[in-house]
Design a protein around this motif. Structure first.
Motif, PDB file in Angstrom:
ATOM      1  N   THR A 157      33.646  -3.196  -3.057  1.00 31.04           N
ATOM      2  CA  THR A 157      32.431  -3.607  -3.984  1.00 31.04           C
ATOM      3  C   THR A 157      32.640  -5.226  -4.049  1.00 31.04           C
ATOM      4  OG1 THR A 157      33.147  -3.137  -6.142  1.00 31.04           O
ATOM      5  CG2 THR A 157      32.371  -1.096  -4.918  1.00 31.04           C
ATOM      6  N   SER A 158      31.584  -5.737  -4.723  1.00 34.72           N
ATOM      7  CA  SER A 158      31.502  -7.021  -5.090  1.00 34.72           C
ATOM      8  C   SER A 158      31.290  -7.031  -6.576  1.00 34.72           C
ATOM      9  CB  SER A 158      30.351  -8.035  -4.534  1.00 34.72           C
ATOM     10  OG  SER A 158      30.392  -7.696  -2.996  1.00 34.72           O
ATOM     11  N   VAL A 159      31.830  -7.977  -7.224  1.00 33.37           N
ATOM     12  CA  VAL A 159      31.669  -8.149  -8.719  1.00 33.37           C
ATOM     13  C   VAL A 159      31.308  -9.593  -8.885  1.00 33.37           C
ATOM     14  CG1 VAL A 159      32.796  -6.276  -9.738  1.00 33.37           C
ATOM     15  CG2 VAL A 159      33.940  -8.275  -9.556  1.00 33.37           C
ATOM     16  N   GLY A 160      30.447  -9.936  -9.959  1.00 32.86           N
ATOM     17  CA  GLY A 160      30.023 -11.280 -10.154  1.00 32.86           C
ATOM     18  C   GLY A 160      29.152 -11.496 -11.259  1.00 32.86           C
ATOM     19  N   HIS A 161      28.745 -12.854 -11.364  1.00 30.45           N
ATOM     20  CA  HIS A 161      27.820 -12.944 -12.571  1.00 30.45           C
ATOM     21  C   HIS A 161      27.117 -14.178 -12.184  1.00 30.45           C
ATOM     22  CE1 HIS A 161      30.760 -15.811 -13.651  1.00 30.45           C
ATOM     23  NE2 HIS A 161      29.800 -16.815 -14.198  1.00 30.45           N
ATOM     24  N   LEU A 162      25.943 -14.521 -12.729  1.00 29.43           N
ATOM     25  CA  LEU A 162      25.205 -15.309 -12.505  1.00 29.43           C
ATOM     26  C   LEU A 162      24.657 -15.988 -14.004  1.00 29.43           C
ATOM     27  CD1 LEU A 162      23.567 -17.130  -9.892  1.00 29.43           C
ATOM     28  CD2 LEU A 162      21.797 -15.466 -10.096  1.00 29.43           C
ATOM     29  N   ILE A 163      24.787 -17.203 -13.954  1.00 24.51           N
ATOM     30  CA  ILE A 163      24.203 -17.840 -15.395  1.00 24.51           C
ATOM     31  C   ILE A 163      22.877 -18.639 -14.728  1.00 24.51           C
ATOM     32  CG2 ILE A 163      24.446 -19.058 -17.459  1.00 24.51           C
ATOM     33  CD1 ILE A 163      27.510 -18.407 -17.344  1.00 24.51           C
ATOM     34  N   LEU A 164      21.752 -18.107 -15.704  1.00 24.99           N
ATOM     35  CA  LEU A 164      20.547 -18.921 -15.508  1.00 24.99           C
ATOM     36  C   LEU A 164      19.724 -19.348 -16.873  1.00 24.99           C
ATOM     37  CD1 LEU A 164      18.656 -16.103 -13.354  1.00 24.99           C
ATOM     38  CD2 LEU A 164      19.807 -17.900 -12.556  1.00 24.99           C
ATOM     39  N   GLU A 165      18.865 -20.359 -16.673  1.00 21.52           N
ATOM     40  CA  GLU A 165      18.206 -20.815 -17.760  1.00 21.52           C
ATOM     41  C   GLU A 165      16.773 -20.174 -17.293  1.00 21.52           C
ATOM     42  OE1 GLU A 165      17.592 -24.952 -17.834  1.00 21.52           O
ATOM     43  OE2 GLU A 165      16.882 -24.867 -19.927  1.00 21.52           O
ATOM     44  N   LEU A 166      16.135 -19.539 -18.153  1.00 20.74           N
ATOM     45  CA  LEU A 166      14.790 -19.252 -17.877  1.00 20.74           C
ATOM     46  C   LEU A 166      14.047 -19.983 -18.931  1.00 20.74           C
ATOM     47  CD1 LEU A 166      15.173 -15.257 -17.644  1.00 20.74           C
ATOM     48  CD2 LEU A 166      15.352 -17.101 -15.928  1.00 20.74           C
ATOM     49  N   GLN A 167      12.883 -20.623 -18.295  1.00 22.72           N
ATOM     50  CA  GLN A 167      11.991 -21.480 -18.897  1.00 22.72           C
ATOM     51  C   GLN A 167      10.518 -20.775 -18.631  1.00 22.72           C
ATOM     52  OE1 GLN A 167      11.997 -25.588 -17.637  1.00 22.72           O
ATOM     53  NE2 GLN A 167      14.117 -25.837 -18.774  1.00 22.72           N
TER      54      GLN A 167
ATOM     55  N   GLU B 295       7.063 -13.978 -23.843  1.00 25.66           N
ATOM     56  CA  GLU B 295       6.837 -12.812 -23.468  1.00 25.66           C
ATOM     57  C   GLU B 295       7.096 -12.455 -22.046  1.00 25.66           C
ATOM     58  OE1 GLU B 295       2.611 -11.526 -23.757  1.00 25.66           O
ATOM     59  OE2 GLU B 295       2.145 -13.552 -23.981  1.00 25.66           O
ATOM     60  N   GLU B 296       6.729 -13.746 -21.171  1.00 24.96           N
ATOM     61  CA  GLU B 296       7.175 -13.675 -19.936  1.00 24.96           C
ATOM     62  C   GLU B 296       8.548 -13.297 -19.497  1.00 24.96           C
ATOM     63  OE1 GLU B 296       5.138 -13.621 -16.637  1.00 24.96           O
ATOM     64  OE2 GLU B 296       3.712 -13.048 -18.311  1.00 24.96           O
ATOM     65  N   ILE B 297       9.408 -14.205 -20.448  1.00 25.60           N
ATOM     66  CA  ILE B 297      10.848 -13.987 -20.404  1.00 25.60           C
ATOM     67  C   ILE B 297      11.273 -12.733 -20.675  1.00 25.60           C
ATOM     68  CG2 ILE B 297      12.909 -14.939 -21.392  1.00 25.60           C
ATOM     69  CD1 ILE B 297      11.716 -17.669 -21.466  1.00 25.60           C
ATOM     70  N   GLN B 298      10.836 -12.321 -21.883  1.00 25.71           N
ATOM     71  CA  GLN B 298      11.168 -10.873 -22.214  1.00 25.71           C
ATOM     72  C   GLN B 298      10.843  -9.677 -21.176  1.00 25.71           C
ATOM     73  OE1 GLN B 298      13.008 -10.000 -24.657  1.00 25.71           O
ATOM     74  NE2 GLN B 298      13.026 -12.259 -25.344  1.00 25.71           N
TER      75      GLN B 298
ATOM     76  N   PHE C  25       6.960 -12.715 -12.264  1.00 20.08           N
ATOM     77  CA  PHE C  25       6.886 -13.445 -13.545  1.00 20.08           C
ATOM     78  C   PHE C  25       6.476 -14.777 -13.480  1.00 20.08           C
ATOM     79  CE2 PHE C  25       9.342  -9.523 -13.686  1.00 20.08           C
ATOM     80  CZ  PHE C  25       8.684  -8.763 -14.424  1.00 20.08           C
ATOM     81  N   ASP C  26       5.845 -15.353 -14.467  1.00 20.19           N
ATOM     82  CA  ASP C  26       5.399 -16.685 -14.668  1.00 20.19           C
ATOM     83  C   ASP C  26       6.424 -17.486 -15.356  1.00 20.19           C
ATOM     84  OD1 ASP C  26       4.214 -18.955 -14.544  1.00 20.19           O
ATOM     85  OD2 ASP C  26       2.635 -18.837 -16.247  1.00 20.19           O
TER      86      ASP C  26
ATOM     87  N   ALA D 104      10.722 -10.278 -18.097  1.00 23.89           N
ATOM     88  CA  ALA D 104      11.670 -10.700 -16.711  1.00 23.89           C
ATOM     89  C   ALA D 104      12.966 -10.001 -17.067  1.00 23.89           C
ATOM     90  CB  ALA D 104      11.815 -12.220 -16.728  1.00 23.89           C
ATOM     91  N   ILE D 105      13.419 -10.144 -18.420  1.00 27.42           N
ATOM     92  CA  ILE D 105      14.677  -9.696 -18.720  1.00 27.42           C
ATOM     93  C   ILE D 105      14.655  -8.211 -18.474  1.00 27.42           C
ATOM     94  CG2 ILE D 105      16.395  -9.405 -20.465  1.00 27.42           C
ATOM     95  CD1 ILE D 105      15.635 -12.001 -21.432  1.00 27.42           C
ATOM     96  N   LYS D 106      13.381  -7.453 -18.791  1.00 24.48           N
ATOM     97  CA  LYS D 106      13.312  -6.022 -18.879  1.00 24.48           C
ATOM     98  C   LYS D 106      13.449  -5.762 -17.276  1.00 24.48           C
ATOM     99  CE  LYS D 106      10.644  -1.977 -20.522  1.00 24.48           C
ATOM    100  NZ  LYS D 106      10.316  -1.475 -19.182  1.00 24.48           N
ATOM    101  N   PHE D 107      12.580  -6.417 -16.321  1.00 22.67           N
ATOM    102  CA  PHE D 107      12.643  -6.142 -15.181  1.00 22.67           C
ATOM    103  C   PHE D 107      14.192  -6.026 -14.436  1.00 22.67           C
ATOM    104  CE2 PHE D 107      13.152  -8.148 -10.733  1.00 22.67           C
ATOM    105  CZ  PHE D 107      12.183  -7.211 -10.068  1.00 22.67           C
ATOM    106  N   LEU D 108      15.105  -7.007 -14.891  1.00 26.15           N
ATOM    107  CA  LEU D 108      16.408  -7.319 -14.373  1.00 26.15           C
ATOM    108  C   LEU D 108      16.898  -5.838 -14.960  1.00 26.15           C
ATOM    109  CD1 LEU D 108      17.253 -10.840 -15.178  1.00 26.15           C
ATOM    110  CD2 LEU D 108      16.769  -9.946 -12.868  1.00 26.15           C
ATOM    111  N   ILE D 109      16.801  -5.420 -16.084  1.00 25.84           N
ATOM    112  CA  ILE D 109      17.582  -4.277 -16.705  1.00 25.84           C
ATOM    113  C   ILE D 109      17.252  -3.216 -15.752  1.00 25.84           C
ATOM    114  CG2 ILE D 109      17.966  -2.911 -18.730  1.00 25.84           C
ATOM    115  CD1 ILE D 109      17.777  -5.477 -20.449  1.00 25.84           C
ATOM    116  N   ASP D 110      15.758  -2.945 -15.667  1.00 23.44           N
ATOM    117  CA  ASP D 110      15.220  -1.998 -14.922  1.00 23.44           C
ATOM    118  C   ASP D 110      15.942  -1.776 -13.496  1.00 23.44           C
ATOM    119  OD1 ASP D 110      13.778  -1.143 -17.056  1.00 23.44           O
ATOM    120  OD2 ASP D 110      11.769  -1.828 -16.344  1.00 23.44           O
TER     121      ASP D 110
END
Lengths: 334, 213
Positions: A301-311, A315-318, A284-285, A320-326
């Protein structure tokens, strides 16, 4: 204010000796809230009890305001104890006495006249915000209220030092916060020096200025709380802070202060090992800025989190989020 | 019947009352000593504690009748005679004292160690802890213990009756057993039962009413 030199304490049984404290050296400054943290059995409870000699040290000296209290005789020790308030994990109030009589107890020991006692107790009750409980019995109070009364009782004689032996360990997180708040304001208002022992890093984080870490009867690290979180010197220290650290980084990140969309990715198990984020960036752009991240290994197992700032474009961000959820990543827009 | 039972009841009450008072005078301090001198007690004295425990165990091992006979000379010394209700008070009080010591000991031991520790941290002396903490904090339990003592002494006093102590036990044995007047025995025993029930009832109510825990 308090200087501990080469302090050791051993418990002698019929056939073995347990070294509870090994050559402790420590300096605690006036007006400081000093925390001692360690796992159970580390010796922190023995150490704090040496400060008013509920435990007798085997070797070493403890100087309080310049005087070695290990040399005090019975009478001087009693006077010293009246100058050191103490609160406990299980509050230790007198169950057959009213709240009033509990707080009045140390004042009655001093033989103060009745009207003076009454005045002092009223002031203290007002300070801990429990004026309406004056004639209640401890069994009628909640845990937090009991500890407030115990604090009022410990402060009755205007002590210079307050010791807290796991004072919040029996309380729920919300009550813990309010008791810690009361301890902090006690220090701020009366300039009292507070020494507390705990096994909860949250307590250290919330109110302590400096902290000592104990392990196997030894102090393995003394640090300011800030430095401890930034650069822990020992592994034990690191383990203690890692338990609370993830909560802290999230507190620090203020989503509104970023231009882009701040998202929190939670992953566990297999997807933790997949390069989902790098694929997202390629596909994604958008630009991704890593703000914080953390992985903990649990058994298998491993559990964790990552906090990202998307710029990028909305619509690209949306997408990208959908891609992650998928890809089975938990996404939360902060 | 009434002229037989009522004086006997009064004798029993008289014996039990005074023997309770004297057994408390002897046993209460012993119970306190047992608690404060034990290991990690507020006045740790291991040797003294061992001796006290020994004496109490020996005294408690004696069958009451034997102890009473052994104590006759002491009765003569204190009240001038060995027979009668007043004379019976001496062995009753002494026999019950070690029992009282144990009752007091177990009541005082119920107090949370943390409460004693916090009293020490406030700068209490040993006697302040005894009188301002140990006794007031265990009062409800002490009252129940004293109730048990009184009831025990009613039982003992009936035995004392058998060897010339008077009271309801004496009436039950002399008239009921030796003269086959079963009705007298039944009534004497019934009066003792009512007495025991009444005292236990009062003890429970008192203890519950003052308990704030």
């Amino acid at each position: 204010m308090i200087r501990i030199e080469n302090l050791s304490k051993s418990f002698f049984d019929e056939n073995n000796t347990v070294k509870a404290l090994k050559n402790i050296n420590l300096q605690i400054n006036k007006g400081e809230i000093f925390g001692i943290i360690g796992l159970s059995g580390a010796g922190k409870s023995t150490l704090i009890r040496c400060l008013n000699r509920l435990e007798e040290p085997t070797e070493g000296s403890i100087y309080i305001q310049g005087e070695d209290i290990t040399k005090f005789d019975k009478n001087r020790l009693r006077d010293l104890r009246k100058d050191i308030g103490m609160i406990f994990q299980h509050f230790n109030l007198f169950s057959q006495k009213t709240v009033y009589k509990n707080i009045a107890f140390p004042l009655e020991l001093e033989g103060l006249p009745r009207d003076q006692i009454e005045k002092r107790v009223d002031t203290l009750l007002e300070y801990v915000e429990l004026k309406d409980k004056k004639y209640s019995y401890p069994s009628q109070l909640s845990g937090g209220q009991k500890q407030r009364i115990a604090i009022a009782r410990a402060l009755a004689n205007n002590p210079k030092i307050l010791l807290s032996d796991e004072g919040t360990s029996a309380l729920d997180p919300k009550t813990t916060k309010s008791i810690l708040e009361l301890l902090r304001s006690t220090r701020d208002r009366f300039g009292i020096t507070i020494v507390l022992i705990t096994h909860q890093m949250e307590v250290i984080k919330d109110i302590c200025d400096r902290v000592a870490i104990m392990e196997d009867g030894e102090i393995i690290e003394v640090n300011t709380v800030e430095e401890l979180f930034k650069h822990p010197k020992t592994k034990t220290a690191y383990e203690f802070i890692s338990r609370v650290k993830s909560d802290i980084t999230e507190e620090i990140i203020e989503p509104n202060s970023f231009k882009g969309t701040v998202i929190r990715l939670g992953y566990s198990g297999e997807n933790a090992k997949m390069p989902v984020v790098s694929r997202m960036i390629k596909e994604f752009d958008i630009e991704a800025n890593i703000l914080s991240g953390d992985i903990n290994r649990l058994l298998k197992t491993s559990v964790g989190h990552l906090i990202l700032e998307l710029q990028g474009k909305d619509e690209e961000i949306q997408k990208a989020i959908k891609f992650l959820i998928d890809n089975n990543v938990k996404v939360e827009v902060m | 019947m009434a002229e037989l039972i009522i004086p006997a009841l009064l004798e029993t009450i008289y014996m039990v009352f005074f023997s309770t008072v004297f057994s408390l005078v002897l046993g209460f301090p012993l119970g306190v000593l047992l608690v404060i001198t034990e290991k990690n007690g507020i006045w740790e004295k291991k040797q003294l504690n061992r001796i006290l425990n020994g004496i109490i165990n020996v005294l408690r091992s004696f069958p009451f009748i034997i102890l009473m006979i052994l104590l006759f000379p002491l009765s003569r010394l204190i009240v001038g005679k060995t027979i009668g209700t007043t004379a019976a008070i001496v062995p009753l009080a002494i026999a019950a004292a070690p029992f009282v010591a144990r009752v007091i000991e177990s009541s005082l031991k119920e107090i949370d160690k943390g409460v004693i520790e916090s009293s020490l941290a406030m700068g209490c002396t040993v006697s302040q802890i005894i009188f301002k903490v140990l006794i007031p904090e265990s009062l409800p339990s002490l009252i129940l213990g004293i109730t048990t003592t009184i009831i025990n002494l009613i039982g003992y006093s009936a035995m004392a009756g058998a060897i010339g102590g008077g009271g309801l036990g004496d009436v039950a044995i002399r008239y009921g057993l030796y003269r086959f007047q079963t009705d007298v025995m039944v009534i004497a025993v019934a009066v003792i039962i009512v007495l025991v029930q009444g005292i236990q009832f009062i003890g429970n109510i008192l203890s519950n009413n003052i308990n704030r825990k």
